[in-house]
Design a protein around this motif. Structure first.
Motif, PDB file in Angstrom:
ATOM      1  N   UNK A  83       5.054  42.184  -6.358  1.00  0.00           N
ATOM      2  CA  UNK A  83       4.540  40.869  -5.985  1.00  0.00           C
ATOM      3  C   UNK A  83       5.618  40.131  -5.197  1.00  0.00           C
ATOM      4  N   UNK A  84       5.181  39.386  -4.188  1.00  0.00           N
ATOM      5  CA  UNK A  84       6.108  38.575  -3.402  1.00  0.00           C
ATOM      6  C   UNK A  84       5.394  37.315  -2.951  1.00  0.00           C
ATOM      7  N   UNK A  85       6.079  36.163  -3.066  1.00  0.00           N
ATOM      8  CA  UNK A  85       5.513  34.891  -2.630  1.00  0.00           C
ATOM      9  C   UNK A  85       6.590  34.030  -2.001  1.00  0.00           C
ATOM     10  N   UNK A  86       6.181  33.279  -0.992  1.00  0.00           N
ATOM     11  CA  UNK A  86       7.022  32.239  -0.408  1.00  0.00           C
ATOM     12  C   UNK A  86       6.254  30.933  -0.462  1.00  0.00           C
ATOM     13  N   UNK A  87       6.807  29.951  -1.177  1.00  0.00           N
ATOM     14  CA  UNK A  87       6.211  28.618  -1.280  1.00  0.00           C
ATOM     15  C   UNK A  87       7.100  27.616  -0.564  1.00  0.00           C
ATOM     16  N   UNK A  88       6.467  26.743   0.226  1.00  0.00           N
ATOM     17  CA  UNK A  88       7.179  25.626   0.843  1.00  0.00           C
ATOM     18  C   UNK A  88       6.542  24.330   0.349  1.00  0.00           C
ATOM     19  N   UNK A  89       7.375  23.423  -0.184  1.00  0.00           N
ATOM     20  CA  UNK A  89       6.896  22.208  -0.823  1.00  0.00           C
ATOM     21  C   UNK A  89       7.369  20.967  -0.062  1.00  0.00           C
ATOM     22  N   UNK A  90       6.435  20.007   0.061  1.00  0.00           N
ATOM     23  CA  UNK A  90       6.761  18.684   0.577  1.00  0.00           C
ATOM     24  C   UNK A  90       5.966  17.645  -0.209  1.00  0.00           C
ATOM     25  N   UNK A 104       0.856  -1.184   0.000  1.00  0.00           N
ATOM     26  CA  UNK A 104       0.000   0.000   0.000  1.00  0.00           C
ATOM     27  C   UNK A 104       0.892   1.233   0.000  1.00  0.00           C
ATOM     28  N   UNK A 105       0.599   2.165  -0.898  1.00  0.00           N
ATOM     29  CA  UNK A 105       1.403   3.370  -1.033  1.00  0.00           C
ATOM     30  C   UNK A 105       0.539   4.602  -0.829  1.00  0.00           C
ATOM     31  N   UNK A 106       1.034   5.533  -0.036  1.00  0.00           N
ATOM     32  CA  UNK A 106       0.308   6.774   0.239  1.00  0.00           C
ATOM     33  C   UNK A 106       1.196   7.958  -0.120  1.00  0.00           C
ATOM     34  N   UNK A 107       0.682   8.835  -0.947  1.00  0.00           N
ATOM     35  CA  UNK A 107       1.408  10.039  -1.361  1.00  0.00           C
ATOM     36  C   UNK A 107       0.709  11.263  -0.784  1.00  0.00           C
ATOM     37  N   UNK A 108       1.492  12.144  -0.184  1.00  0.00           N
ATOM     38  CA  UNK A 108       0.931  13.360   0.398  1.00  0.00           C
ATOM     39  C   UNK A 108       1.602  14.586  -0.225  1.00  0.00           C
ATOM     40  N   UNK A 109       0.799  15.604  -0.448  1.00  0.00           N
ATOM     41  CA  UNK A 109       1.291  16.856  -0.994  1.00  0.00           C
ATOM     42  C   UNK A 109       0.981  17.958   0.013  1.00  0.00           C
ATOM     43  N   UNK A 110       2.017  18.556   0.530  1.00  0.00           N
ATOM     44  CA  UNK A 110       1.838  19.601   1.529  1.00  0.00           C
ATOM     45  C   UNK A 110       2.544  20.863   1.028  1.00  0.00           C
ATOM     46  N   UNK A 111       1.746  21.829   0.599  1.00  0.00           N
ATOM     47  CA  UNK A 111       2.280  23.090   0.105  1.00  0.00           C
ATOM     48  C   UNK A 111       1.795  24.218   1.001  1.00  0.00           C
ATOM     49  N   UNK A 112       2.687  25.143   1.298  1.00  0.00           N
ATOM     50  CA  UNK A 112       2.346  26.323   2.080  1.00  0.00           C
ATOM     51  C   UNK A 112       2.707  27.554   1.273  1.00  0.00           C
ATOM     52  N   UNK A 113       1.755  28.449   1.109  1.00  0.00           N
ATOM     53  CA  UNK A 113       1.966  29.647   0.297  1.00  0.00           C
ATOM     54  C   UNK A 113       1.649  30.887   1.110  1.00  0.00           C
ATOM     55  N   UNK A 114       2.582  31.806   1.149  1.00  0.00           N
ATOM     56  CA  UNK A 114       2.375  33.134   1.719  1.00  0.00           C
ATOM     57  C   UNK A 114       2.701  34.144   0.634  1.00  0.00           C
ATOM     58  N   UNK A 115       1.816  35.097   0.419  1.00  0.00           N
ATOM     59  CA  UNK A 115       2.043  36.037  -0.665  1.00  0.00           C
ATOM     60  C   UNK A 115       1.553  37.434  -0.367  1.00  0.00           C
ATOM     61  N   UNK A 116       2.098  38.362  -1.106  1.00  0.00           N
ATOM     62  CA  UNK A 116       1.704  39.771  -0.984  1.00  0.00           C
ATOM     63  C   UNK A 116       1.809  40.400  -2.358  1.00  0.00           C
ATOM     64  N   UNK A 117       0.781  41.112  -2.759  1.00  0.00           N
ATOM     65  CA  UNK A 117       0.832  41.830  -4.030  1.00  0.00           C
ATOM     66  C   UNK A 117       0.130  43.174  -3.874  1.00  0.00           C
ATOM     67  N   UNK A 118       0.613  44.153  -4.595  1.00  0.00           N
ATOM     68  CA  UNK A 118       0.027  45.492  -4.556  1.00  0.00           C
ATOM     69  C   UNK A 118       0.110  46.090  -5.950  1.00  0.00           C
ATOM     70  N   UNK A 119      -0.944  46.759  -6.356  1.00  0.00           N
ATOM     71  CA  UNK A 119      -0.995  47.370  -7.688  1.00  0.00           C
ATOM     72  C   UNK A 119      -1.681  48.728  -7.603  1.00  0.00           C
ATOM     73  N   UNK A 120      -1.156  49.680  -8.317  1.00  0.00           N
ATOM     74  CA  UNK A 120      -1.705  51.034  -8.326  1.00  0.00           C
ATOM     75  C   UNK A 120      -1.889  51.501  -9.764  1.00  0.00           C
TER      76      UNK A 120
END
Length: 382
Positions: free
Chosen positions: A36-43, A1-17
């Protein structure tokens, strides 16, 4: 039996004028800028339990390296309207930092930090010949940073008995840049509309999946995303619509993408001549459509090279195909709508070239599109 998990965490900030102003009576500016700014963490952990005469054996592994991706961008664009001209210069700066956060070894391959950045200018010039007709010429400098899965991915495909393979990581993958030109024209008089465009792109360090040989034990093949030089692509897009009556509208689309690398070999990311023709019906609360989808054959002279046991073998090609989709909707109330769609009404068996590009012709039978199926759903807006 095989189990695959995807755990992504995203923090972002964007501003437009946006800022609109006039420097003279007949010149208007609309400036847009932003960040624009983003931080992604992948597992991507995999847990596997093996049951046999020895009992239960547990195995934990990663198909992708754990990683953190930081991306940042700043851009500014000015739309200048002067008489019948619209001129839009712009510039954008991108930066990406991709770093392993756990074991810097995936599938026995050492991985490193991967950084990229690029300054990308753009310019669009359009002229309004009549209220219904305009033409434009666009230039843009493209930038594509190496993606997480292409850089840190170790993806086995050993289930294919004809050609088992593994996609191995490449943390040395370079950023892809391009110079893109597009010439187009649009016409719309309210009853008839027509859009046509041709485009041409020249790439540096084009990112493409390539076969790099067999594993040391000769049990499977190895693929890897690499950078190609001298890649050029070109093609066209065409779409049109005509209001036959107040209730009936006929529309259609057509497009094609062709191209080769610096050695004159076709690349994987091509598309044959493909499009659709749609007849839509709208009256009061009822809408309905019938859509004919079609594609021309992809011949062997437009496919890349494939290999089997280090011998060149035909790559997958596809034939002409056409399918019919039918659909309807009914607006029960202002907030509630019912939808029903039948896809591939005649249960046609076919293969899209985009799904088999770059694989051996003998393996393409695993990639047939679904047969006839139905979608029924409801939409309620509070």
């Amino acid at each position: 039996m095989e189990q695959r998990r995807y755990k992504d965490t995203l923090l972002g900030l964007s501003a437009e004028q946006k800022k609109a102003f006039q420097l003279s009576d007949n010149t208007e500016h609309q400036v847009v800028w932003g960040v624009q700014f983003e931080q992604n963490q992948y597992q991507r952990p995999i847990s596997k339990n093996i049951y046999d005469w020895r009992g239960t054996t547990g195995l934990n592994k990663d198909s992708f390296a754990d990683a953190t991706m930081l991306t940042a961008a700043v851009f500014i664009r000015d739309q200048i309207k002067w008489q019948d001209w619209t001129i839009t210069p712009g510039v954008r700066y991108d930066r990406q930092q991709l770093s392993p956060t756990g074991d810097a070894n995936i599938g026995g391959i050492q991985i490193n930090e991967n950084n990229s950045s690029e300054l990308s200018p753009s310019l669009s010039v359009a002229y309004q010949f009549t209220p219904a007709l305009n033409s434009y010429l666009n230039y843009s400098h493209g930038f594509r940073a190496p993606a997480y899965d292409k850089t840190y991915g170790y993806v086995p495909h050993l289930f294919n008995p004809l050609k088992p393979f593994i996609i191995i990581p490449n943390s040395e993958l370079k950023q892809e840049t391009s110079d893109n030109f597009e010439l187009g024209s649009k016409y719309d008089d309210g009853k008839f509309s027509l859009y046509a465009a041709v485009f041409y792109s020249k790439f540096k360090d084009f990112i493409e999946q390539k076969m790099i040989g067999q594993a040391a034990d000769k049990t499977h093949w190895l693929f890897q995303y690499q950078n190609l030089e001298g890649v050029k692509t070109y093609g066209f897009e065409l779409s049109s619509a005509y209001q036959l009556t107040e209730a009936l509208k006929l529309s259609g689309k057509l497009g094609l993408v062709d191209g080769k690398d610096g050695n004159g070999e076709p690349i994987r990311t091509l598309t044959p001549l493909e499009g659709n023709i749609k007849l839509g019906y709208t009256v009061e609360k009822i809408t309905a459509f019938s859509r004919l989808n079609f594609a021309a054959a992809m011949p062997m002279d437009r496919t890349p090279k494939c290999y089997n046991l280090e011998v060149e073998t035909p790559c997958a090609t596809t034939g002409n195909w056409a399918t019919l989709d039918l659909g309807a909707s009914y607006q029960v109330s202002d907030n509630f709508t019912l939808y029903a769609t039948m896809i591939n009404a005649f249960n046609k068996e076919f293969i899209r070239y985009q799904d088999v590009a770059g694989i051996g012709d003998s393996s393409k039978s695993y990639s047939t599109e679904p047969g006839r199926y139905f979608n029924i759903n409801a939409n309620y807006q509070f």
